[in-house]
Every structure is written in C-alpha cells, then in structure tokens.
Design a protein around this motif. Sequence first.
Motif, mmCIF file in Angstrom:
data_model
loop_
_atom_site.group_PDB
_atom_site.id
_atom_site.type_symbol
_atom_site.label_atom_id
_atom_site.label_comp_id
_atom_site.label_asym_id
_atom_site.label_seq_id
_atom_site.Cartn_x
_atom_site.Cartn_y
_atom_site.Cartn_z
ATOM 1 N N GLU A 146 7.930 14.233 32.723
ATOM 2 C CA GLU A 146 6.647 14.755 32.742
ATOM 3 C C GLU A 146 6.503 16.328 32.979
ATOM 4 N N THR A 147 7.310 16.903 33.695
ATOM 5 C CA THR A 147 7.358 18.311 33.747
ATOM 6 C C THR A 147 7.728 18.992 32.345
ATOM 7 N N LEU A 148 8.740 18.503 31.625
ATOM 8 C CA LEU A 148 9.295 19.094 30.500
ATOM 9 C C LEU A 148 8.145 19.121 29.415
ATOM 10 N N GLU A 149 7.403 18.025 29.182
ATOM 11 C CA GLU A 149 6.392 17.657 28.405
ATOM 12 C C GLU A 149 5.170 18.777 28.770
ATOM 13 N N ILE A 150 4.825 18.955 29.806
ATOM 14 C CA ILE A 150 3.865 19.683 30.263
ATOM 15 C C ILE A 150 4.032 21.342 29.802
ATOM 16 N N GLY A 151 5.379 21.685 30.025
ATOM 17 C CA GLY A 151 6.173 22.820 29.558
ATOM 18 C C GLY A 151 5.706 22.992 28.332
ATOM 19 N N ALA A 152 6.070 21.946 27.286
ATOM 20 C CA ALA A 152 6.013 21.979 25.809
ATOM 21 C C ALA A 152 4.525 22.152 25.492
ATOM 22 N N ILE A 153 3.612 21.522 26.085
ATOM 23 C CA ILE A 153 2.361 21.607 25.894
ATOM 24 C C ILE A 153 1.745 22.961 26.039
ATOM 25 N N THR A 154 2.146 23.606 27.185
ATOM 26 C CA THR A 154 1.771 24.904 27.643
ATOM 27 C C THR A 154 2.128 25.798 26.815
ATOM 28 N N SER A 155 3.481 25.914 26.171
ATOM 29 C CA SER A 155 4.100 26.651 25.194
ATOM 30 C C SER A 155 3.199 26.735 24.050
ATOM 31 N N ILE A 156 2.838 25.496 23.510
ATOM 32 C CA ILE A 156 1.950 25.457 22.401
ATOM 33 C C ILE A 156 0.644 26.304 22.550
ATOM 34 N N ARG A 157 0.004 25.681 23.600
ATOM 35 C CA ARG A 157 -1.201 26.498 24.090
ATOM 36 C C ARG A 157 -1.106 28.027 24.178
ATOM 37 N N LEU A 158 -0.027 28.632 24.439
ATOM 38 C CA LEU A 158 0.458 29.869 24.474
ATOM 39 C C LEU A 158 0.958 30.608 23.232
ATOM 40 N N LYS A 159 1.139 29.872 22.151
ATOM 41 C CA LYS A 159 1.731 30.046 20.964
ATOM 42 C C LYS A 159 2.791 30.703 21.061
ATOM 43 N N ASP A 160 3.713 29.958 21.678
ATOM 44 C CA ASP A 160 5.222 30.516 21.957
ATOM 45 C C ASP A 160 5.966 29.612 21.558
ATOM 46 N N GLU A 185 9.154 29.571 20.441
ATOM 47 C CA GLU A 185 10.425 29.585 20.882
ATOM 48 C C GLU A 185 10.513 28.857 22.255
ATOM 49 N N SER A 186 9.641 29.113 23.107
ATOM 50 C CA SER A 186 9.644 28.110 24.227
ATOM 51 C C SER A 186 9.442 26.861 24.055
ATOM 52 N N PHE A 187 8.494 26.506 23.222
ATOM 53 C CA PHE A 187 8.313 25.041 22.886
ATOM 54 C C PHE A 187 9.489 24.417 22.251
ATOM 55 N N THR A 188 10.298 25.176 21.422
ATOM 56 C CA THR A 188 11.390 24.740 20.808
ATOM 57 C C THR A 188 12.488 24.267 22.138
ATOM 58 N N ARG A 189 12.650 25.293 22.904
ATOM 59 C CA ARG A 189 13.411 24.967 24.126
ATOM 60 C C ARG A 189 12.945 23.844 24.787
ATOM 61 N N TYR A 190 11.783 23.629 25.265
ATOM 62 C CA TYR A 190 11.170 22.228 25.845
ATOM 63 C C TYR A 190 11.561 21.242 25.065
ATOM 64 N N PHE A 191 11.424 21.284 23.733
ATOM 65 C CA PHE A 191 11.623 20.054 22.852
ATOM 66 C C PHE A 191 13.089 19.651 22.812
ATOM 67 N N GLN A 192 14.180 20.518 22.974
ATOM 68 C CA GLN A 192 15.406 20.363 22.766
ATOM 69 C C GLN A 192 15.753 19.659 24.103
ATOM 70 N N GLN A 193 15.199 20.129 25.491
ATOM 71 C CA GLN A 193 15.606 19.605 26.880
ATOM 72 C C GLN A 193 14.980 18.503 26.627
ATOM 73 N N LEU A 194 14.089 17.956 26.118
ATOM 74 C CA LEU A 194 13.389 16.619 26.170
ATOM 75 C C LEU A 194 14.251 15.560 25.614
ATOM 76 N N GLN A 195 14.939 15.796 24.550
ATOM 77 C CA GLN A 195 15.680 14.990 23.632
ATOM 78 C C GLN A 195 16.695 13.824 24.487
ATOM 79 N N PRO A 196 17.458 14.458 25.440
ATOM 80 C CA PRO A 196 18.084 13.506 26.135
ATOM 81 C C PRO A 196 17.459 12.499 26.946
#
Length: 272
Positions: A58-72, A74-85
């Motif tokens: 849940e934390t990492l998904e919120i981070g990913a959504i926040t990154s998209i809202r901030l138009k970032d 690179e940050s979104f990609t990192r969250y996506f990769q962290q979520l894969q496991p």
Amino acid sequence: MAENELKNVLQQLHRSLQSHDYQQSTTLLSRAKLALLHLNALIPSEKTPRPHLQLARETLEIGAITSIRLKDPESFTRYFQQLQPFYALPAEVLPKDGSNASKITGLYLLLLLSDGDYAGFHTLLEMLEMVAAQTGKGLEDDAFIQYPIRLERALMEGAYDRVWGETKSERVPSEEFGLFSEVLIGTIRKEIASCSEKAYPSLPIDDAKSLLFLDSEGAVVEFAREIGWVVKDGRIYFPAQEEDLRSRDILVSSDTVIEHTLGYARQLETIV
C-alpha cells in the motif's frame, strides 16, 4: 509500535493525496518507508508477516501514484520496480484484494509508450499475457491495461488523431492516466512534424495549428521556431532535405497520415 505508526502515516497519506498536498505526501512517504525498514518489510521475504506485506504494498503504491501526480517518471519507475516482488507473490501469501497492481502497471506501460520504448512496452505486455494465461484471466476486460494498448496500436498505425481522441475523452481510465496527455501529444507533434517535412514543402499556419493540435497561431510560430522551420507570409516552410533517402512509398505514407490527421483536426474544431 512501528506497525501502528505506519498505519497512522498511511491514513495521513491518503488524506494528503485526496487534498493534492503532494509536498506533505513526500514527507509522509519518507516516514512510511522508514517504518517499513524497521519492520523488515520494505523487501518481501518468506518470514514477512502478511499484514506487513499489505502495508508495504500500500505504501509503495501510494508512492507511485504520488510520483505520477508530481510528474516525476524516474521516481515512479523506482516505485514500480520496488512493487514487482510484491506483485509476484502468490495470492495465498499476499491476497490480490486491495491491490492497485493493474493501475500501476497500466501507468508504467503508458510511461514506456510516452518514452518511445516500444521494446520495453511489448516485453512487459508479453509477460502480462503469460501471467494472465496461467491464471485463466484475460486482459480484455482490464481498462487500465487496454488503454495503453489502444494508444500503442494507434501510434503504430500512424493514427495520431485516435491518440488525440483517446487522451481527450472519457475513455481515460483515471486522473493519473490523463496526466500523460501532454507527454503523448508532444510525441505526436514530433511525429507529425517529421511527416510534414517529408510530405510538403510548406503549409498554411492555420492548417499547421489544426495538424499539430495547437491552440493558437502564436503557438504554431513558437513551435516552428523551436524546431527550425521558417515562418513567412502566413505559411510554414520546411527546411530543404539535403538528400531524399526514403522511397516514394514512404512519402506517400507520410502524406496519407498528414491528410488523415488534418481532416480529423478540422472536424474536431468544427464540433468544438
């Protein structure tokens, strides 16, 4: 104590996301990830309790959504990769209920598309299709996945008008997907500009405005100057090609794309 603190921070994160207070969201995400480190849950393992896995996802998904809202991206990609496991865990270990995996994955597909990474796009899509086949669930009814698939098909066909229509209609599956519109339209403009240079020696500014999906003639002039076109007497003049290395078939194809897109743009202006 860390678990209770994390739950409290997550509640605040949801509120900050709803109120679009992304500066606070970023601060809260740092606190949440620190709590996950204390719980040894930032990276899943066999010993990680299910409640901690759910909190981490849940934390990492919120981070990913926040990154998209901030138009970032690179940050979104990192969250996506962290979520894969977490997404790779079987349902008996981490239930799929409450997950935003489909939405996050669809956004990542759209990011790949916006970057022109078609190889990465198709590699991920093939993996998703394999997983769907194993679980007996197809991707046809997944709106978050189908949206970037439709856009990719339109781009491959040179149907830029369809891409424009998709980004400007109720077919956008969520607010976050709509944030990619500017990037996608920028990609389309570059493609159309390239086709225009091959198809015509010049175009009226008014036609160029419709063709490039720009709001004013002033925007056309600014865009033209940025890429080295000449603006004179109400027309856009494209730089002369030193050598035509492409076949007539490609020129005809470019001309067809331009006419198709220009026709749609004029119809759209009439409707508006």
